[in-house]
Design an enzyme around this catalytic site. Structure first.
Site, short mmCIF file in Angstrom:
data_model
loop_
_atom_site.label_atom_id
_atom_site.label_comp_id
_atom_site.label_asym_id
_atom_site.label_seq_id
_atom_site.Cartn_x
_atom_site.Cartn_y
_atom_site.Cartn_z
N CYS A 76 19.95 -31.16 -3.08
CA CYS A 76 19.78 -29.91 -2.33
C CYS A 76 20.70 -29.97 -1.10
CB CYS A 76 18.32 -29.66 -1.95
SG CYS A 76 17.59 -30.77 -0.73
N ASN B 51 18.67 -32.68 1.74
CA ASN B 51 17.96 -33.84 1.20
C ASN B 51 16.76 -34.24 2.06
OD1 ASN B 51 18.68 -37.30 0.38
ND2 ASN B 51 17.57 -35.85 -0.85
N CYS C 260 13.89 -31.65 2.02
CA CYS C 260 12.78 -30.82 1.53
C CYS C 260 12.67 -30.85 0.01
CB CYS C 260 12.92 -29.38 2.01
SG CYS C 260 12.77 -29.15 3.80
N ARG C 261 13.55 -30.11 -0.66
CA ARG C 261 13.41 -29.90 -2.10
C ARG C 261 13.76 -31.13 -2.94
NH1 ARG C 261 17.16 -24.79 -2.48
NH2 ARG C 261 18.19 -26.05 -0.88
N SER C 262 14.93 -31.70 -2.72
CA SER C 262 15.34 -32.81 -3.60
C SER C 262 14.49 -34.07 -3.39
CB SER C 262 16.84 -33.10 -3.49
OG SER C 262 17.23 -33.43 -2.18
N ASP D 221 14.28 -22.73 -0.49
CA ASP D 221 14.29 -23.82 0.48
C ASP D 221 13.16 -23.63 1.49
OD1 ASP D 221 14.83 -25.80 2.32
OD2 ASP D 221 16.99 -25.39 2.38
#
Length: 154
Positions: free
Chosen positions: A8, A11, A13-15, A123
């Site tokens: 993401c 690096n 939050c999402r990934s 995000d």
């Protein structure tokens, strides 16, 4: 050994959420010796930092470990190291392809294209909705694991 990389923008939050959820699924299925997971950022903004407090809080709700997860930037040699390089949104996929110098390779794809959602993972750094992100990430990780297990069976 199969290597998966979630990517993401920052690096945090999402990934890292996808990394932690996938590691948890893999561990519960007894596949930790067959599948390894990592995550990275297309930007350099948060290198070395722990996941966002919203990500940490959401994962704690489900008793999912984030041990050892620190933000890092995507590197050109990641293309050789990983079997799956998964962007959390279309912008990430474009950036991944540019950084890795791969205009169109099947190992690089958008995460939710594996699911019925067929959209970007929003995000939560901007939306604040870590629950929605968790639900989408969980669906995507389940779909990816099923695909990997099917591929390994053939």
């Amino acid at each position: 050994m199969i290597h998966i990389l979630f990517v993401c923008l920052g690096n945090i939050c999402r990934s890292p959420m996808a990394e932690a959820v996938m590691r948890d699924l893999i561990e519960k299925k007894g596949l930790s010796d067959k599948i390894k997971v990592d995550s990275a950022a297309t930007s350099s903004w948060h290198i070395g930092k722990s996941p966002h407090k919203g990500t940490l809080s959401k994962l704690r709700e489900f008793n999912i470990s984030t041990t050892g997860i620190k933000a890092r930037q995507l590197h050109k040699d990641d293309f050789e190291k990983f079997d799956y390089i998964i962007g959390m949104d279309s912008s990430n996929v474009r950036n991944i392809r540019e950084i890795l110098g791969q205009s169109d390779h099947p190992k690089i794809f958008r995460f939710l294209d594996l699911t019925e959602h067929k959209k970007d993972v929003p995000d939560p750094y901007y939306t604040g909705d870590f629950q929605e992100t968790y639900e989408l990430v969980s669906d995507g990780c389940q779909a990816l694991l099923e695909i990997i297990l099917q591929d390994q069976a053939t």
